[in-house]
Design a protein around this motif. Sequence first.
Motif, short mmCIF file in Angstrom:
data_model
loop_
_atom_site.label_atom_id
_atom_site.label_comp_id
_atom_site.label_asym_id
_atom_site.label_seq_id
_atom_site.Cartn_x
_atom_site.Cartn_y
_atom_site.Cartn_z
N ALA A 60 3.96 -20.48 88.55
CA ALA A 60 3.38 -19.70 89.64
C ALA A 60 4.41 -18.72 90.20
O ALA A 60 5.61 -18.97 90.17
CB ALA A 60 2.91 -20.63 90.76
N LEU A 61 3.88 -17.63 90.72
CA LEU A 61 4.69 -16.69 91.47
C LEU A 61 4.68 -17.18 92.91
O LEU A 61 3.65 -17.12 93.58
CB LEU A 61 4.13 -15.27 91.36
N HIS A 86 10.18 -14.78 93.09
CA HIS A 86 10.53 -16.20 93.01
C HIS A 86 9.43 -16.90 92.22
O HIS A 86 8.27 -16.94 92.65
CB HIS A 86 10.69 -16.78 94.41
N ILE A 87 9.81 -17.42 91.08
CA ILE A 87 8.87 -18.00 90.13
C ILE A 87 9.13 -19.50 89.99
O ILE A 87 10.28 -19.92 89.84
CB ILE A 87 9.01 -17.31 88.76
N PRO A 121 2.31 -11.25 78.03
CA PRO A 121 1.17 -11.10 78.95
C PRO A 121 1.40 -11.77 80.30
O PRO A 121 0.92 -11.29 81.33
CB PRO A 121 0.00 -11.73 78.19
N ILE A 122 2.16 -12.84 80.31
CA ILE A 122 2.47 -13.51 81.58
C ILE A 122 3.35 -12.60 82.43
O ILE A 122 3.13 -12.46 83.64
CB ILE A 122 3.14 -14.87 81.31
N THR A 123 4.33 -11.97 81.81
CA THR A 123 5.22 -11.07 82.54
C THR A 123 4.45 -9.85 83.03
O THR A 123 4.66 -9.37 84.16
CB THR A 123 6.40 -10.65 81.65
N GLU A 124 3.52 -9.36 82.23
CA GLU A 124 2.67 -8.25 82.66
C GLU A 124 1.85 -8.64 83.89
O GLU A 124 1.69 -7.85 84.82
CB GLU A 124 1.75 -7.80 81.52
#
Length: 113
Positions: free
Chosen positions: A106-107, A30-31, A5-8
């Motif tokens: 964070a992104l 960039h994460i 879900p985080i990747t989504e």
Amino acid sequence: MHELPITESLLKIALDHAKKGNAKRITDLHIVMGELASMVDDSIQFYWEIIAKDTIAEKATLHFRRVPAELQCMTCFEKYHPTDKELVCPKCHGVGAKIIQGEEFALESIDVE
């Protein structure tokens, strides 16, 4: 499995911003991930390759920047970086600590063409 879900969410955010900017392609994400964050880079990368397929983000490169953990002892107020997941204060050996940094996720930025 909480990485899916985080990747989504990362994909949705990236696609939304790319659409607003009329981008043709998303090239990089960039994460920022804190050392104490429970996410696994490889799992996020694995899910990304599956869910970004056939989107303008399909070939985007994910860049992970790890933020080291910093704690503050609640007994002597010493700030320190834990080693080997050991959270005990190196100065007074207190076990209660406040997390100053290291839980971030964070992104940070998105590169588009």
